[in-house]
Design a protein around this motif. Structure first.
Motif, short mmCIF file in Angstrom:
data_model
loop_
_atom_site.label_atom_id
_atom_site.label_comp_id
_atom_site.label_asym_id
_atom_site.label_seq_id
_atom_site.Cartn_x
_atom_site.Cartn_y
_atom_site.Cartn_z
N ARG A 3 11.02 4.35 -5.54
CA ARG A 3 9.88 3.60 -5.03
C ARG A 3 9.03 4.48 -4.11
NH1 ARG A 3 12.31 -0.49 -4.02
NH2 ARG A 3 11.67 -1.63 -5.87
N LEU A 7 5.01 5.17 -4.41
CA LEU A 7 4.12 4.84 -3.31
C LEU A 7 3.26 6.04 -2.94
CD1 LEU A 7 6.51 2.81 -0.99
CD2 LEU A 7 4.41 1.96 -2.01
N ASP A 274 -0.49 -6.35 0.86
CA ASP A 274 -1.39 -5.84 -0.17
C ASP A 274 -2.55 -5.10 0.48
OD1 ASP A 274 0.27 -7.34 -1.73
OD2 ASP A 274 -1.27 -8.66 -2.55
N LEU A 293 -2.52 -1.25 -3.75
CA LEU A 293 -1.09 -1.11 -3.51
C LEU A 293 -0.54 -2.46 -3.09
CD1 LEU A 293 1.46 0.69 -3.02
CD2 LEU A 293 0.60 1.05 -0.69
N GLN A 294 0.59 -2.86 -3.70
CA GLN A 294 1.24 -4.13 -3.38
C GLN A 294 2.71 -3.86 -3.06
OE1 GLN A 294 0.57 -5.83 -7.22
NE2 GLN A 294 -1.20 -7.02 -6.56
N ALA A 295 3.17 -4.43 -1.95
CA ALA A 295 4.60 -4.39 -1.60
C ALA A 295 5.04 -5.85 -1.43
CB ALA A 295 4.83 -3.59 -0.33
N SER A 319 9.71 -5.30 -4.66
CA SER A 319 8.94 -4.78 -5.79
C SER A 319 7.67 -4.14 -5.28
CB SER A 319 8.61 -5.90 -6.80
OG SER A 319 7.78 -6.88 -6.21
N THR A 320 7.13 -3.24 -6.09
CA THR A 320 5.92 -2.51 -5.73
C THR A 320 4.98 -2.48 -6.92
OG1 THR A 320 7.16 -1.09 -4.21
CG2 THR A 320 5.00 -0.30 -4.92
N ILE A 322 1.27 -0.69 -8.08
CA ILE A 322 0.24 0.31 -7.78
C ILE A 322 -0.72 0.34 -8.96
CG2 ILE A 322 -0.23 2.75 -7.31
CD1 ILE A 322 2.65 3.00 -6.31
#
Length: 681
Positions: A3, A7, A274, A293-295, A319-320, A322
């Protein structure tokens, strides 16, 4: 490590990636000598109406009786989630969005965009509705039917585009406070100061409630509790000019949502962080570029319905996501609007859960499970809208193609006993392929009052990581994951007519036929009791008619109405459910809102909604009866930007059955009343 690597890649690609089409009608004309900041995307191409759409404006968004975006989306007949519950009384993982009666299994078949960014959870595919606050939006555009163009992968049932409110739509300072039934509170505030020649908006919302009993009275036990909820979200948006024709837009959102469903201890939590950055240029070469980008994370505790002890702790699901996109509109002449570009989306996620023996008083741990994988979809697209002179500007032709390269990688499932012994250790083969899709449409203005349109399209959707690798239990049913799932593929056609018989009156009718091949469904297994498995069925075929109407009536009244009839069935030769309606799909749905809003003084609105019966399962053994609900809102201005507001949900106090698993029933929102105050200056 995996991850962290992605990132870093996502932050590195941010200056080069780009955005999807914004659902914004405003095409600001900019003088060369002045700077005009809009905070919007590029203007919609002229062929957009060929695909038909329903627009929900800001006034309607601000006047929702529930204050929740999923309730406003129900204005569009045919919109549905997997279950009829809203984001106060549903497990977050159930909140996928779909259209066109294509059914679903809690993952979204509809592409939901906020300022061009896909907002679905990277692991589950659900939509975090509680973080999408209606007051923060300028408008919503719902386009039913498969899509192409920007971020086209995933839009098999349609596209829901949300646009953030612009500077001129927001007060410099706004706040509201509501108190509702069952000790519920809803607090929100926003501030939107100018910053140089741009602006910044900061908003926050917190709502909580003791909740209502989702369990019917005759099924309640000592462990039964109301569906309590406690959620908050905050949003920062900044828009700054670069020169007279270009600007930078930034958005960051933080949210957390906690819920308890049915039994004491059955707690769920979803959270997200986000961020996105977007570059817009309205010069001779128009550019729309975005990176995001989302975490996200999710946890959930399952309580046994017999012993009322913990049976499963889905303790961690990080989850991530991109992604990014770049779209160019080169100057190709007044008759054409050409869009070319590329986009990419990457999703990675892991599931950590612990299973317990709920039949023993000590409630011992029995196993630990870990599963996950990666997905990436990258596409290139081209689309052109042509307004030929030969028809005097009455005809618009539009068409586009996409090519996507997708891959599913690093999939695994591992289970370890309480003693540390490995009981399952599965690694799944990497898969990849190309998917080609496109769409074409035509719009012909017969006169100022009549327009004809037609469209054909194709699309695809990858199975989510949740569908591939995560089994789940909703008593008494266990649903198994399936790592071999294939992508869904849609083909569809539609035709429609738009009428403007008088000033302020608009009518629309659409006939459609959609076929979703390799549709992913929760299929009941005959070999194992109370067990389903996610499988690709041959197809879901949906056809029907959609009607919409809006009118500005005398004496300051207005009417919005929508109706959808859908004849949807599963094509599964040799299967027990062949020819049945897909699970969770009603044949009829309708919504109508009547509002009275004089220029000064009180405002009133009422919304009537109807949903026909539908079935919980693929075998049509458990019925969810039809439901008719009435919502209402009243606003009384008292001066200095202050208004008193009263809201009412489900005023008929209708019993809305949201789940029926062999007679184990959950109910939706009962009559709920709110009183509050709203301020804006």
């Amino acid at each position: 490590m995996r991850r962290t690597k992605w990132l870093a890649l996502g932050m590195a690609m941010a200056p080069f990636a780009a955005q999807a089409e914004a659902p914004d009608d405003a095409g600001e004309v900019m003088a060369a000598a002045s700077i005009v900041v809009t905070g919007t995307g590029l203007a919609l191409p002229p062929g957009t109406p060929a695909y038909g759409s329903v627009k929900i404006d800001r006034d309607r968004l601000e006047d929702a009786a529930s204050g929740r975006i999923e309730s406003v989306l129900a204005d569009v007949a045919g919109f549905q989630q997997f279950r009829r519950s809203d984001s106060r009384a549903s497990n977050p993982s159930n909140q996928g969005a779909t259209l066109r009666a294509l059914g679903g299994n809690a993952s979204s078949r509809t592409l939901v965009l906020l300022d061009g960014v896909p907002v679905a959870d990277p692991f589950f595919g659900y939509i975090p509705f509680s973080a999408l606050v209606p007051d923060r939006l300028a408008l919503v555009r719902v386009t039913r039917g498969g899509g192409s163009g920007a971020f086209g992968a995933g839009a098999v049932a349609g596209t829901i585009e949300l646009a953030s409110a612009t500077r001129d739509q927001m007060p410099h300072f706004g706040a509201s406070a509501f108190y509702g039934s069952r000790d519920a509170t809803e607090l929100s505030a926003s501030i939107a100061p100018d910053l140089g020649q741009g602006y910044v908006s900061l908003s926050g919302r917190w709502d909580r409630g003791d909740g209502f009993q989702t369990t019917p009275r005759d099924q309640r036990v000592a462990a039964t509790v109301p569906a309590a909820y406690d959620s908050w979200s905050t949003n920062l948006r900044a828009v700054a000019p670069i020169d007279a024709t270009s600007e930078i837009q930034f958005r960051g959102t933080l949210f957390q949502d906690n819920r308890t469903l049915r039994f004491a201890g059955a707690d769920s939590m979803s959270q997200g962080q986000d961020a996105s950055i977007r570059y817009i240029s309205r010069g001779r070469w128009q550019v729309d570029a975005l990176a995001y980008l989302q975490a996200r994370n999710f946890s959930n505790i399952v309580i046994s319905s017999t012993s009322f002890r913990k049976s499963l702790d889905q303790r961690n699901t990080p989850s991530t996501g991109i992604g990014g996109k770049i779209e160019l509109r080169p100057p190709v002449g007044e008759d054409h609007v050409l869009r070319i570009g590329m986009d990419t989306r990457f999703a990675t996620g892991d599931m950590y859960e612990d299973a317990y023996n709920a039949g023993i008083a000590t409630n011992p741990l029995t196993s630990r499970r870990h599963a996950g994988g990666d997905q990436i979809t990258s596409g290139i697209f081209a689309e052109d809208d042509w307004s030929p002179d030969v028809f005097g500007g009455k005809l618009v032709l539009t068409g586009g193609v996409r090519a996507d390269r997708w891959s599913i990688r690093n999939g695994f499932y591992k289970a370890v006993s309480a003693a540390g012994l490995v009981t399952q250790d599965s690694s799944y083969a990497n898969r990849s392929d190309w998917a080609f899709s496109g769409r074409a449409g035509a719009l012909y203005h017969v006169s100022d009052a009549v327009a004809l349109r037609g469209a054909a399209y194709s699309g695809f959707r990858l199975p989510t990581l949740n569908e591939l690798y995560r089994p789940f239990v909703v008593f008494p049913i266990t649903t198994q994951a399936n790592a071999a799932l294939k992508p869904e593929k849609l083909k569809g056609v539609e035709g429609g007519i738009d009428l403007t018989p008088a000033s302020g009156v608009q009518l629309s009718a659409t006939l459609f036929y959609n076929r979703l091949d390799d549709a992913i469904a929760n299929v009941t297994l005959t070999s194992v009791a109370n067990t389903r498995e996610r499988q690709n069925v041959n197809a879901i075929v949906a056809k029907g008619v959609e009607l919409t109407a809006s009118a500005q009536l005398p004496a300051n009244f207005s009417l919005l109405a929508s109706y959808a009839y859908s004849h949807s069935k599963v094509d599964a030769p040799g299967m027990a459910f062949d020819g049945f309606a897909p699970a969770q799909v009603p044949r009829h749905s309708a919504s109508a809102t009547l509002a009275w809003a004089p220029k000064a003084g009180p405002e009133l609105s009422a919304t009537l909604r109807y949903t026909a019966k539908q079935y919980e399962d693929d075998l049509q053994s458990d019925v969810l009866p039809d439901a008719l609900t009435l919502d209402a809102l009243a606003r009384l201005p008292i001066g200095h930007g202050i208004s008193l507001v009263a809201r009412g949900e489900n005023l008929f106090d209708e019993d809305i059955v949201t789940r029926n698993a062999g007679g184990s029933i959950d109910l939706g929102t009962p009559r709920t009343l709110w009183i509050g105050v709203r301020f804006g200056q």
